[in-house]
Design an enzyme around this catalytic site. Structure first.
Site, short mmCIF file in Angstrom:
data_model
loop_
_atom_site.label_atom_id
_atom_site.label_comp_id
_atom_site.label_asym_id
_atom_site.label_seq_id
_atom_site.Cartn_x
_atom_site.Cartn_y
_atom_site.Cartn_z
N SER A 49 0.88 -1.21 0.14
CA SER A 49 0.03 0.01 0.09
C SER A 49 0.74 1.27 0.15
O SER A 49 1.89 1.03 0.27
CB SER A 49 -0.92 -0.07 1.39
OG SER A 49 -0.20 0.23 2.33
N ASP A 84 -0.54 -1.67 -4.23
CA ASP A 84 -2.23 -1.88 -3.80
C ASP A 84 -2.78 -0.42 -3.65
O ASP A 84 -2.49 0.28 -2.79
CB ASP A 84 -2.06 -2.69 -2.60
CG ASP A 84 -3.41 -3.14 -2.30
OD1 ASP A 84 -4.40 -3.43 -2.92
OD2 ASP A 84 -3.59 -3.46 -0.83
N HIS A 85 -4.01 -0.47 -4.16
CA HIS A 85 -4.91 0.70 -4.14
C HIS A 85 -3.94 1.92 -4.34
O HIS A 85 -4.06 3.13 -3.59
CB HIS A 85 -5.52 0.84 -2.89
CG HIS A 85 -6.55 -0.18 -2.70
ND1 HIS A 85 -8.05 0.02 -3.17
CD2 HIS A 85 -6.64 -1.12 -2.14
CE1 HIS A 85 -8.72 -1.21 -2.83
NE2 HIS A 85 -7.63 -2.01 -2.02
N GLU A 135 -10.01 -0.72 -10.62
CA GLU A 135 -11.20 -0.97 -9.88
C GLU A 135 -12.60 -0.11 -10.11
O GLU A 135 -12.54 1.02 -10.63
CB GLU A 135 -10.73 -0.52 -8.30
CG GLU A 135 -11.99 -0.61 -7.53
CD GLU A 135 -11.48 -0.59 -5.63
OE1 GLU A 135 -10.25 -0.82 -5.47
OE2 GLU A 135 -12.48 -0.02 -5.14
N HIS A 207 -11.01 -8.22 -3.30
CA HIS A 207 -10.38 -7.71 -2.13
C HIS A 207 -11.09 -8.13 -0.68
O HIS A 207 -11.89 -8.71 -0.90
CB HIS A 207 -10.27 -6.04 -2.26
CG HIS A 207 -9.46 -5.52 -3.34
ND1 HIS A 207 -8.45 -4.61 -2.69
CD2 HIS A 207 -9.39 -5.66 -4.66
CE1 HIS A 207 -7.74 -4.40 -3.97
NE2 HIS A 207 -8.21 -5.03 -5.07
N GLY A 208 -10.30 -7.56 0.30
CA GLY A 208 -10.99 -7.90 1.72
C GLY A 208 -11.11 -9.35 1.96
O GLY A 208 -12.10 -9.91 2.47
N GLY A 209 -9.84 -10.05 1.80
CA GLY A 209 -9.97 -11.72 1.68
C GLY A 209 -9.95 -12.27 3.17
O GLY A 209 -10.08 -13.37 3.37
N ASN A 231 -4.69 -9.08 3.66
CA ASN A 231 -3.93 -8.12 4.78
C ASN A 231 -4.32 -8.37 6.18
O ASN A 231 -3.31 -8.62 6.82
CB ASN A 231 -4.02 -6.88 4.19
CG ASN A 231 -3.16 -5.81 5.10
OD1 ASN A 231 -2.14 -6.25 5.44
ND2 ASN A 231 -3.59 -4.49 5.15
#
Ligand code: 13P
Length: 287
Positions: A49, A84-85, A135, A207-209, A231
């Site tokens: 990030s 990332d992002h 995204e 995302h958000g695994g 993460n």
């Protein structure tokens, strides 16, 4: 040598499994993830990030550390180093620094601006052989103590972005970063299916695994997800192991002041978390 994520994701898509993106924050995390990928014979994506990049003393430092480890640890599985992002500006900084993959998160822009900026980055990434993630539909998380329940992307907007030639697409399907709230309704497989119908064989990114039930992960992979980001789960396992070690008072005795010893349990915890995820995602022995 770092590689673009393109090949690994196309293979994952064809083989109906997903490649894990594990975010890195320091040397220990990076080493733990790389060694686990090698042990599991799995491709891997290291996520960075903007905040983590800054913490690790800048993108060039990260590139130097990761390239050095790949060589010195004898890592032969495919490794992509991925922003990332990223903001538009951060993407250029990472391309310059030697990353092999970037994510441009234009989801907060009006769709026309997201399209314009993504178009520019597709051109640059193609010229330099990097993979690019875009995204559509914001992926929420905790803001001011309130956890959103996750937005769903518009499949037509997803098609607009996919048609620009990005390598992979993150579409909101009710997923969020961090822990899921008690009233979370689960992933919207209807949205996922509609997005994949409109985008052909575009590898989709979840995302958000952290905290998604295993059956939902497997169903998402069966419907086209080829990359899953983790993460928070690594943060939780690292913190719990470190806390337990310190609370046991071990860092205060004998050679226990040694930072290598204090961080050793957290290092092992990350390895265990990454191994578990690679098994769940089906990427073991797919290097
Ligand atoms: P979690 O922190 O919920 O695992 O999400 C990670 C992520 O999606 C990074 O982009």
């Amino acid at each position: 040598m770092l590689v673009s994520a393109k090949d690994m994701l196309q293979k994952a898509k064809a083989g109906k499994y997903a490649v894990g993106q594990f975010n890195i924050n320091n040397l220990e995390w990076t080493k733990a993830i790389l060694l686990t990928a090698q042990e599991m014979n799995s491709p891997v994506i290291l996520g960075v990030s903007e905040g983590a990049g800054k913490y690790m003393a800048g993108y060039k430092t990260v590139v130097g550390m990761v390239n050095g480890m790949i060589e010195e640890l004898g890592i032969t599985v495919p490794v992509a180093l991925h922003l990332d992002h990223g903001s538009y500006e951060a993407c250029y900084k990472c391309i310059e620094a030697g990353f092999s993959s970037v994510m441009f998160d234009g989801s907060h822009y009006p769709i026309d601006e997201n399209v314009a900026k993504t178009t520019e980055l597709v051109k640059v990434c193609n010229e330099k052989g990097l993979s690019l993630e875009a995204e559509v539909g914001a992926i929420g998380g905790e803001e001011d103590g309130v956890i959103g329940t996750g937005e769903c992307a518009d499949p037509d907007e997803c098609k607009m972005i996919a048609d620009l030639g990005v390598t992979m697409l993150a579409a909101g399907i009710g997923n969020i970063h961090g822990k899921y709230p008690a009233n979370w309704k689960g992933l919207s497989f209807e949205t996922l299916d509609a997005v994949q119908q409109k985008t052909g064989d575009m590898p989709l990114v979840l995302h958000g695994g952290t905290g998604i039930p295993e059956d939902m992960i497997k169903k998402a992979i069966s419907l086209g997800v080829a990359k899953i980001n983790v993460n928070t789960e690594c943060q939780l396992s690292f913190a719990a192991a470190t806390r337990a070690y310190i609370e046991a008072g071990k860092d205060l005795s004998g050679k226990g002041f040694d930072p290598r010893k204090i961080l050793a349990p957290g290092f092992e915890a990350i390895k265990a978390t990454v191994k578990e995820k690679m098994e769940l995602f089906g990427s073991v022995n797919k290097a």
